[in-house]
Design a protein around this motif. Structure first.
Motif, PDB file in Angstrom:
ATOM      1  N   TYR A 485       0.862  -1.177  -0.015  1.00  0.00           N
ATOM      2  CA  TYR A 485       0.150  -0.095   0.043  1.00  0.00           C
ATOM      3  C   TYR A 485       1.042   1.146  -0.043  1.00  0.00           C
ATOM      4  N   THR A 486       0.402   2.467  -0.816  1.00  0.00           N
ATOM      5  CA  THR A 486       1.202   3.420  -1.031  1.00  0.00           C
ATOM      6  C   THR A 486       0.282   4.546  -0.623  1.00  0.00           C
ATOM      7  N   GLY A 487      -0.948   4.585  -0.804  1.00  0.00           N
ATOM      8  CA  GLY A 487      -1.729   5.706  -0.692  1.00  0.00           C
ATOM      9  C   GLY A 487      -1.809   6.709  -1.652  1.00  0.00           C
ATOM     10  N   ARG A 538       6.300  -6.856  -7.026  1.00  0.00           N
ATOM     11  CA  ARG A 538       7.486  -7.684  -6.959  1.00  0.00           C
ATOM     12  C   ARG A 538       7.926  -7.336  -5.349  1.00  0.00           C
ATOM     13  N   PHE A 539       7.356  -6.153  -4.741  1.00  0.00           N
ATOM     14  CA  PHE A 539       7.791  -6.049  -3.268  1.00  0.00           C
ATOM     15  C   PHE A 539       6.915  -6.411  -2.319  1.00  0.00           C
ATOM     16  N   GLN A 540       7.410  -6.078  -1.056  1.00  0.00           N
ATOM     17  CA  GLN A 540       6.633  -6.672   0.074  1.00  0.00           C
ATOM     18  C   GLN A 540       6.539  -5.651   1.142  1.00  0.00           C
ATOM     19  N   PRO A 541       5.662  -5.704   2.047  1.00  0.00           N
ATOM     20  CA  PRO A 541       5.505  -4.712   3.232  1.00  0.00           C
ATOM     21  C   PRO A 541       6.839  -4.473   3.725  1.00  0.00           C
ATOM     22  N   GLY A 542       7.313  -3.218   4.238  1.00  0.00           N
ATOM     23  CA  GLY A 542       8.467  -3.165   4.920  1.00  0.00           C
ATOM     24  C   GLY A 542       9.494  -2.543   3.764  1.00  0.00           C
ATOM     25  N   ASP A 543       9.572  -2.927   2.549  1.00  0.00           N
ATOM     26  CA  ASP A 543      10.387  -2.635   1.387  1.00  0.00           C
ATOM     27  C   ASP A 543      10.536  -1.085   1.395  1.00  0.00           C
ATOM     28  N   SER A 544      11.795  -0.540   1.237  1.00  0.00           N
ATOM     29  CA  SER A 544      11.931   0.766   1.146  1.00  0.00           C
ATOM     30  C   SER A 544      12.113   1.303  -0.405  1.00  0.00           C
ATOM     31  N   LEU A 545      11.386   1.873  -0.764  1.00  0.00           N
ATOM     32  CA  LEU A 545      11.490   2.583  -2.426  1.00  0.00           C
ATOM     33  C   LEU A 545      11.747   4.043  -2.469  1.00  0.00           C
ATOM     34  N   HIS A 546      12.704   4.118  -3.531  1.00  0.00           N
ATOM     35  CA  HIS A 546      12.914   5.725  -3.707  1.00  0.00           C
ATOM     36  C   HIS A 546      12.209   6.022  -4.923  1.00  0.00           C
ATOM     37  N   ARG A 551       9.403  18.154  -9.129  1.00  0.00           N
ATOM     38  CA  ARG A 551       8.582  19.149  -8.203  1.00  0.00           C
ATOM     39  C   ARG A 551       8.900  20.535  -8.404  1.00  0.00           C
ATOM     40  N   ASN A 552       8.021  21.458  -8.926  1.00  0.00           N
ATOM     41  CA  ASN A 552       8.635  22.786  -9.272  1.00  0.00           C
ATOM     42  C   ASN A 552       9.758  22.957  -9.992  1.00  0.00           C
ATOM     43  N   GLU A 553       9.880  22.072 -11.220  1.00  0.00           N
ATOM     44  CA  GLU A 553      11.055  22.077 -12.162  1.00  0.00           C
ATOM     45  C   GLU A 553      12.303  21.789 -11.352  1.00  0.00           C
ATOM     46  N   TYR A 554      12.192  21.143 -10.457  1.00  0.00           N
ATOM     47  CA  TYR A 554      13.565  20.250  -9.737  1.00  0.00           C
ATOM     48  C   TYR A 554      13.312  18.870  -9.483  1.00  0.00           C
ATOM     49  N   LEU A 555      14.120  18.093  -9.524  1.00  0.00           N
ATOM     50  CA  LEU A 555      14.218  16.556  -9.408  1.00  0.00           C
ATOM     51  C   LEU A 555      14.469  16.361  -7.704  1.00  0.00           C
ATOM     52  N   ARG A 556      13.498  15.517  -7.530  1.00  0.00           N
ATOM     53  CA  ARG A 556      13.606  15.458  -5.840  1.00  0.00           C
ATOM     54  C   ARG A 556      13.428  13.792  -5.838  1.00  0.00           C
ATOM     55  N   VAL A 557      13.899  13.189  -4.758  1.00  0.00           N
ATOM     56  CA  VAL A 557      13.761  11.917  -4.453  1.00  0.00           C
ATOM     57  C   VAL A 557      13.131  11.845  -3.059  1.00  0.00           C
ATOM     58  N   PHE A 558      12.438  10.893  -2.755  1.00  0.00           N
ATOM     59  CA  PHE A 558      11.719  10.518  -1.598  1.00  0.00           C
ATOM     60  C   PHE A 558      11.613   8.997  -1.155  1.00  0.00           C
ATOM     61  N   THR A 559      11.967   8.627  -0.052  1.00  0.00           N
ATOM     62  CA  THR A 559      12.071   7.332   0.331  1.00  0.00           C
ATOM     63  C   THR A 559      10.575   6.907   0.991  1.00  0.00           C
ATOM     64  N   LEU A 560      10.049   5.809   0.250  1.00  0.00           N
ATOM     65  CA  LEU A 560       8.621   5.486   0.791  1.00  0.00           C
ATOM     66  C   LEU A 560       8.933   4.146   1.105  1.00  0.00           C
ATOM     67  N   VAL A 561       8.437   3.775   2.509  1.00  0.00           N
ATOM     68  CA  VAL A 561       8.353   2.487   3.183  1.00  0.00           C
ATOM     69  C   VAL A 561       6.941   1.881   2.939  1.00  0.00           C
ATOM     70  N   LEU A 562       6.684   0.846   2.198  1.00  0.00           N
ATOM     71  CA  LEU A 562       5.594  -0.007   1.990  1.00  0.00           C
ATOM     72  C   LEU A 562       4.957  -0.385   3.116  1.00  0.00           C
ATOM     73  N   GLN A 563       3.692  -0.413   3.208  1.00  0.00           N
ATOM     74  CA  GLN A 563       2.762  -0.988   4.176  1.00  0.00           C
ATOM     75  C   GLN A 563       1.884  -1.964   3.861  1.00  0.00           C
ATOM     76  N   PRO A 564       1.292  -2.836   4.630  1.00  0.00           N
ATOM     77  CA  PRO A 564       0.152  -3.751   4.124  1.00  0.00           C
ATOM     78  C   PRO A 564      -0.989  -2.876   4.223  1.00  0.00           C
ATOM     79  N   PRO A 565      -1.936  -2.832   3.250  1.00  0.00           N
ATOM     80  CA  PRO A 565      -3.197  -2.111   3.190  1.00  0.00           C
ATOM     81  C   PRO A 565      -4.210  -2.064   4.359  1.00  0.00           C
TER      82      PRO A 565
END
Length: 573
Positions: A485-487, A538-546, A551-565
């Motif tokens: 789950y990402t939301g 291919r991923f599981q809850p708890g995996d971290s994805l980049h 955003r506003n013409e700039y490249l940004r990278v955010f770390t998202l930790v997957l959860q069970p829905p």
């Protein structure tokens, strides 16, 4: 003496007629100008002035629309055609100084170039008139008799549910409210299909050059009319008209009226089962409104003030419960299979469960706030449309009433009660009347139900309610890929995918992703809307994805930790 009395009586009668009647005349200018020249003639009052006011909103859409923006010029004259002085007193009102005038004629041009089911539109092929949008009224004199003449130089066919004298070309109504609630179409392109249910005549007006099976449409519409009217045990109209503008683009806009409905629908293809289902659906919804909101009507909207907001906390019932009845009537009319009916119910429940706004704003509150929050113009995740919220409440109410009465009573009985006690008697419905009707029919208290689901933000437990109908709720894990789950809610295509929404307190929310971010890649790999869910499998809850986004013409990278829905976010089937 008797002759004198008779003579005075005749004079009095004519003076009353002259004093009450208000007359409109509309002349259509060249089609590509989109300008209607409108004349409104009324008797002068004893006051020094008369206010001419154009509505600021229309029933059926509870949001200020400011039709005055389309008034190009305004003039006023007395019975001798002498110009009278006037001044605007607010954005919608022109105040005319009458002096010793016996009558006043207001003349103005109206720019009619907005095409949808609720506006007024003029081109070189038709005059499509929604009177509420363009005809002024005199505050305090809305209940006087009115008539309308539309110049029809080309002698095109005319369609309306209003009383119409084909010899004089005059439409008439007992008051402004009735006139304003009746669209009129004048066009050489209209096709007319006539049928009847019992002794009640109905018309289907179709504009658009598309193939259709008129016999099938009539047969299906008869079933819809019969099943709908059976709920109320009454057909209250002397004539009803279905207006359809058939278009080649995506549209499903309908507007209810007391004795008609106006619908713009497309892309039109009567061979396509999906289109025809939507065609029947919007027809059923708008037709049901002839009882539920047009006649069973909240007191606040009975004879509304068109210049200002008219607040009610019951719109969830009038729009949402009508939405609940739409597939139900189609199923009862055998125009929807049992399997399709259940799938559509499941789809509605999924939409409800996945909308965070139901936790923030109650159905009653969203009804009240429709004047500022109508049609999606709300902060994200703060509202659930009263159409969907009310539809789900209708489902819960119906099943709860059936359960408590051992299936001897249902929401149908509530609708009949409201019809018999308010609609049929032409009485505006008090705000508390819905709960009172439910409790009367069920012989039990619904305080907790209304406190939780109507006035509160407690989520409906569909597993609980559907058990009453012997229906088991199952999760569609295969369709969901719901082990993670990402939301996030995405929009776009392979070329550009944009984050359309981020659910509060979801993994995406916690990661810092935002509405409007352009999704570029996940862990360096190009990911877009159509392959997003497949990539996450291919991923599981708890995996971290980049997540790489612009955003506003700039490249940004955010770390998202997957959860069970959360359970409520899992799709049901």
């Amino acid at each position: 003496m008797k002759i004198l009395q008779l003579f005075l009586g005749i004079i009095l009668l004519f003076s009353q007629i002259f004093a009450q009647d208000i007359h409109y005349t509309i002349t259509a200018n060249q089609g590509n100008s989109h300008i209607l020249s409108i004349e409104m003639k009324a008797s002068a009052s004893q006051n020094e002035f008369i206010d001419f006011r154009i509505p600021s909103w229309r029933p059926g859409r509870y949001v200020m629309q400011n039709f005055a923006r389309n008034v190009i010029k305004f003039e006023a004259f007395n019975e001798s055609n002498t110009a009278l002085e006037f001044k605007k007193t607010d954005k919608d009102t022109w105040r005319v100084q009458t002096g010793s005038s016996q009558s006043v004629t207001a003349r103005y041009d109206y720019y009619a170039n907005e095409f949808d089911a609720g506006n007024t539109y003029l081109n070189d092929r038709e005059i499509y008139l929604n009177p509420i949008t363009c005809l002024m009224y005199i505050p305090g004199r809305e209940l006087e008799p009115v008539d309308l003449f539309i110049e029809n130089k080309m002698q095109w066919p005319v369609a309306s549910a209003l009383d119409y004298d084909a010899h004089t070309g005059i439409f008439s109504a007992p008051d402004y409210h009735e006139l304003a609630d009746n669209p009129i179409v004048i066009s050489n392109d209209l096709s007319r299909i006539e049928f009847s249910v019992g002794s009640h005549p109905l018309e289907i007006i179709l504009l658009g050059d598309y193939w259709y099976d008129s016999q099938k449409i009539v047969t299906d519409f008869k079933h819809i009319v019969e099943q709908s009217s059976a709920i109320f045990n009454d057909i209250p109209f002397k004539k009803y008209v279905f207006f359809f503008h058939l278009v080649n683009y995506r549209s499903g806009h309908g507007v209810e009226h007391k004795n008609s409905t106006s619908i713009v629908t497309g892309p039109t293809d009567f061979h396509d089962t999906k289109f025809y289902r939507e065609f029947l659906g919007v027809t059923t919804h708008e037709f049901f409104h002839l009882w539920n909101v047009e006649r069973i009507r909240p007191a606040a909207l009975w004879h509304p003030d068109y210049a200002t907001e008219n607040y009610s906390e019951t719109i969830w019932f009038f729009e949402g419960v009508t939405s609940y009845y739409t597939p139900l009537i189609l199923r009862q009319a055998e125009l929807l299979t049992p399997d399709k009916f259940l799938k559509e119910t499941a789809s509605a429940i999924n939409q409800y469960n996945k909308n965070y706004g139901r936790k923030v704003t109650s159905a009653a509150q969203s009804s009240f706030e429709s004047w500022t929050h109508a049609f999606g113009n709300t902060p994200p995740n703060s509202q659930l449309t009263f159409y969907l919220n009310g539809k789900m409440i209708g489902l819960g109410l119906d099943l709860e009433i059936r359960h408590r009465t051992e299936n001897k009573k249902s929401l149908d009985d509530v609708m009949r009660y409201l019809w018999d006690n308010y609609g049929k008697k032409e009485i505006g419905m008090p705000e508390q009347a819905i709960q009172e009707a439910v409790e009367k029919i069920s012989a039990s208290s619904f305080d907790d139900f209304f406190k939780d689901y109507v006035n509160g933000t407690k989520s409906l437990d569909f597993v609980h309610f559907l058990k009453y109908a012997g229906i088991e709720v199952q999760r569609d894990l295969k369709k969901d890929s719901s082990h993670v789950y990402t939301g996030l809610n995405l929009a776009g295509d392979k070329t550009q995918t944009t984050i359309r929404n981020v659910l509060p307190h979801s993994p995406a929310w916690d990661a810092g992703l935002d509405i409007g971010d352009i999704l570029i890649a996940i862990d360096g790999r190009h990911v877009y809307k159509d392959n997003f869910s497949r990539y996450l499998q291919r991923f599981q809850p708890g995996d971290s994805l980049h997540f790489s986004v612009i955003r506003n013409e700039y490249l940004r990278v955010f770390t998202l930790v997957l959860q069970p829905p959360p359970t409520e976010m899992q799709t049901i089937k």
